[in-house]
Structure formats: C-alpha cells, structure tokens
Design a protein around this motif. Structure first.
Motif, PDB file in Angstrom:
ATOM      1  N   LEU A  81      -4.575   0.720   5.450  1.00 14.60           N
ATOM      2  CA  LEU A  81      -5.544  -0.319   4.840  1.00 14.60           C
ATOM      3  C   LEU A  81      -6.960   0.606   5.070  1.00 14.60           C
ATOM      4  CD1 LEU A  81      -6.597  -2.610   3.440  1.00 14.60           C
ATOM      5  CD2 LEU A  81      -6.818  -3.881   5.622  1.00 14.60           C
TER       6      LEU A  81
ATOM      7  N   VAL B 290      -3.875  -9.729   6.761  1.00 14.65           N
ATOM      8  CA  VAL B 290      -3.154  -8.395   7.370  1.00 14.65           C
ATOM      9  C   VAL B 290      -2.295  -9.199   8.665  1.00 14.65           C
ATOM     10  CG1 VAL B 290      -3.405  -6.586   9.045  1.00 14.65           C
ATOM     11  CG2 VAL B 290      -5.424  -7.204   7.293  1.00 14.65           C
TER      12      VAL B 290
ATOM     13  N   THR C  45      -0.825  -7.226   3.628  1.00 16.11           N
ATOM     14  CA  THR C  45      -0.594  -5.912   3.931  1.00 16.11           C
ATOM     15  C   THR C  45      -0.281  -5.802   5.509  1.00 16.11           C
ATOM     16  OG1 THR C  45      -1.441  -3.610   4.324  1.00 16.11           O
ATOM     17  CG2 THR C  45      -3.025  -5.470   4.203  1.00 16.11           C
TER      18      THR C  45
ATOM     19  N   LEU D 249       0.680  -1.462  -0.103  1.00 19.41           N
ATOM     20  CA  LEU D 249       0.138  -0.140   0.004  1.00 19.41           C
ATOM     21  C   LEU D 249       0.833   1.232   0.034  1.00 19.41           C
ATOM     22  CD1 LEU D 249      -2.736  -1.088   2.270  1.00 19.41           C
ATOM     23  CD2 LEU D 249      -2.783  -1.147  -0.292  1.00 19.41           C
TER      24      LEU D 249
ATOM     25  N   ALA E 253     -11.672  -3.130   6.205  1.00 19.57           N
ATOM     26  CA  ALA E 253     -11.820  -4.285   5.269  1.00 19.57           C
ATOM     27  C   ALA E 253     -12.786  -5.156   5.461  1.00 19.57           C
ATOM     28  CB  ALA E 253     -10.556  -5.170   5.685  1.00 19.57           C
TER      29      ALA E 253
ATOM     30  N   VAL F 120      -7.944 -10.134   1.855  1.00 18.47           N
ATOM     31  CA  VAL F 120      -6.661  -9.464   2.192  1.00 18.47           C
ATOM     32  C   VAL F 120      -6.200 -10.324   3.424  1.00 18.47           C
ATOM     33  CG1 VAL F 120      -8.014  -7.892   3.753  1.00 18.47           C
ATOM     34  CG2 VAL F 120      -5.760  -7.290   2.827  1.00 18.47           C
TER      35      VAL F 120
ATOM     36  N   LYS G 247      -7.798   2.767   2.142  1.00 17.26           N
ATOM     37  CA  LYS G 247      -7.815   2.614   0.826  1.00 17.26           C
ATOM     38  C   LYS G 247      -8.330   1.089   0.378  1.00 17.26           C
ATOM     39  CE  LYS G 247      -3.121   4.382  -0.050  1.00 17.26           C
ATOM     40  NZ  LYS G 247      -1.824   4.013  -0.610  1.00 17.26           N
ATOM     41  N   ALA G 248      -9.217   0.606   1.439  1.00 22.02           N
ATOM     42  CA  ALA G 248      -9.687  -0.507   1.338  1.00 22.02           C
ATOM     43  C   ALA G 248     -10.892  -0.426   0.343  1.00 22.02           C
ATOM     44  CB  ALA G 248     -10.286  -1.038   2.598  1.00 22.02           C
TER      45      ALA G 248
ATOM     46  N   GLY H 233      -1.699  -3.471   7.113  1.00 22.45           N
ATOM     47  CA  GLY H 233      -2.777  -2.926   7.561  1.00 22.45           C
ATOM     48  C   GLY H 233      -2.746  -1.359   7.982  1.00 22.45           C
TER      49      GLY H 233
ATOM     50  N   GLY I 173      -7.894  -0.408  10.035  1.00 21.74           N
ATOM     51  CA  GLY I 173      -7.982  -1.005   8.711  1.00 21.74           C
ATOM     52  C   GLY I 173      -8.570  -2.342   8.616  1.00 21.74           C
TER      53      GLY I 173
END
Length: 310
Positions: free
Chosen positions: A101, A118, A96, A71, A147, A116, A104-105, A98, A143
């Motif tokens: 996140l 994390v 990721t 990310l 998500a 995803v 951007k999720a 996180g 995050g």
C-alpha cells in the motif's frame, strides 16, 4: 439513486463487492478467500468496468474492490480509475493486506479511491508473523501511515478476532488506531463451508460478547450502521471509532445485508457463506451477451438470495 434490485426478503442491494484476483502475497490463517474456492481465471479491466457500470445502473453505487490481494494486479490503478469515472458510482473503496500500500496509496487516491480497509489482526510483529503465515509487519504499518497521509478517509483496520492469537489485544489496537488516526473494525471469525477449515474455526472462534461489553464501558457514543448489517459502532473516549461485525447468533447480519459479491472469475455470489448458488456472468460476457441479458442474470442471482442457515 433508488435501489433497483430488491431480493425476495425485501433487502435492497446498494453495494457491490468485486474481487479482482485470487492471488495473495500472504497466507493468513483465517482467510475466507471471499467465500470461494480456487477460481480459474481473472477478469480484465474492461470486464470489471462493465460489471461495475451495470451494477451502478441497478442501484449498487458503492463499490469495494477486493482480492486475494488487489494490489498484486499491475493494472489496479486502471481498475480504480475506470470504476471511479462511472458517473453513477458514488464511492470506490478497497480491502488490502497493506503490504504494497505505501508505494501505491497516492496513485490510488488520484485514481479515485476514497476509503481503504487494511487487514491487520495485531500490532505486534511476532503475532503478525504467526497470523499472516510469515509476513513482515513493517511494510503494512508504512502502508497504513501513507494511506492516512494521502487522505484516504477513513482508513479502517480489519481485526479478525482469534482465540489463541489476539484475544487480549483489542486495547492495544485501540491505542494503535488512536496514534495512527485510523478506525477499527472487529470481525468475528466465521466458517465458510469447503473454504474455512472447520477444525480451525472450532479452535479459534471467539465470542465477541466480552469485547463488546468492554467497548460499551469505554464508549462516549454508540450508533448503528443501518446501511450495512446493522453493525454497532462505538466512539471511544480517545475519538477512535470501533465497528463490530458479528456472524453467529446475529440475525441482523443477514436481515440487513445490502451487498452483492462478484468473484474474481466473474460469478455473482449472492451470499458470502454459500457456494451453491453462484451465477456465471463472465462466460456470457465473453460470448457476447448484451447489457439487458446481463441484467437478467443479475436479477436471477438476486432472486436466489435468502437468509443464511448453517
């Protein structure tokens, strides 16, 4: 699509794990750097897309985007969009830490991301700070929640088990996952030559025997992921699924490996644990190699695969 690439030991390659950056905004004590040293460059969106398209053509239709921290790339949504738009690609997922996140999720889901993982070794802020090299747990928790909210499914938390850090925290993580609606993946610490400090490994490696015994006692159902390393998956009484990834004394991990890796500087990495058999494809791509030439390089890399021996 039937797998096209089958290695000398009869293992079909169906999964492609693509690192898109070596950069990271944390300094986790257990980081294996995807099994590589310090890459010299990063691939462009177009280069990543070409590799994924060719991989899918060769039967690797499940694609996982990793880092470093993916990310951190300003064009990560473009990468996910391009990969998800390839007709032969069945699924695009991501690993990721996180930290970024939450912001951007939603865009990632719209781009075509479906799942995803994390990295979260503990639900406790102070322990998290120690494990992550000073990181703040708060944005990671945000995050994870975001998500789940935007529909990534499953959201799976990767918990690397570390003696001296989180050895007793599995029940707490199970409860946390129950509350958040996530799955849990327990990962045995592994040693990668010239990447993971062997002294750190010796100090903090934790056998997962006791953890698995506890999981078996709590489980209402147990199955095995035959599509990936024959990993056991425990469904617990509260509904949480817990998957266990073991490396040591586990021939199944290698015997049933279906994954090929691409480093962020464009090298095919046949095995997580080794760095002596990488096959460069980025340099040939930048020199104008055609797809048939790339296919030959992929086949060469697959021919180098063998069960790992320490």
């Amino acid at each position: 699509m039937k797998p096209v690439l089958i290695d000398p030991f009869g293992r079909a390659l169906t999964r492609l794990r693509v690192s898109v950056t070596d950069r990271c905004n944390l300094n986790c004590v257990y980081c294996d750097r995807e099994g590589v040293g310090t890459p010299s460059s990063e691939m462009t969106v177009e280069e990543v897309t070409r590799i994924v398209r060719l991989g899918a053509r060769l039967g690797m239709t499940k694609v996982k985007v990793t880092g470093g921290e993916p990310l951190l790339r300003g064009d990560i949504v473009d990468i996910i969009t391009a990969a998800a738009d390839i007709p032969a690609v069945e699924e695009v997922s991501m690993v990721t830490n996180g930290v970024l996140l939450a912001g951007k999720a939603e865009a990632l889901v719209k781009a075509g991301l479906r799942r995803v993982n994390v990295n979260l070794a503990t639900p406790f802020p102070e322990t998290y700070k120690r494990v992550s090299g000073g990181g703040d747990l708060t944005p990671v928790l945000e995050g994870v929640k975001e998500a789940v909210r935007v529909g990534l499914n499953p959201v799976k938390l990767n918990m690397v088990m570390l003696k001296g850090f989180n050895a007793q925290a599995v029940p707490d993580m199970v409860e946390f996952c129950t509350q958040q609606g996530t799955a849990l993946q327990l990962i045995e610490l592994h040693s990668v030559k010239d990447v993971v400090d062997p002294e750190f490994y010796e100090r903090h490696h934790l056998s997962l025997d006791a953890v698995e015994a506890w999981l078996k006692a709590q489980a209402v159902n147990v199955n095995v992921r035959k599509d990936l390393h024959f990993r056991p998956r425990y469904t617990l009484k509260g509904g949480v699924e817990v998957e266990v990834v073991r490396f040591s004394d586990n021939c199944d991990f290698c015997a049933h490996c279906t994954r090929l890796r691409i480093t962020c500087d464009g090298k095919i990495k046949p095995c997580l644990m080794r760095n002596d058999n990488l096959v460069d494809i980025l340099a040939p791509m930048r020199e104008g190699i055609d797809d048939e030439g790339l296919v030959k390089l992929f086949k060469n890399a697959v021919s180098l695969r063998e069960p790992y021996q320490a």
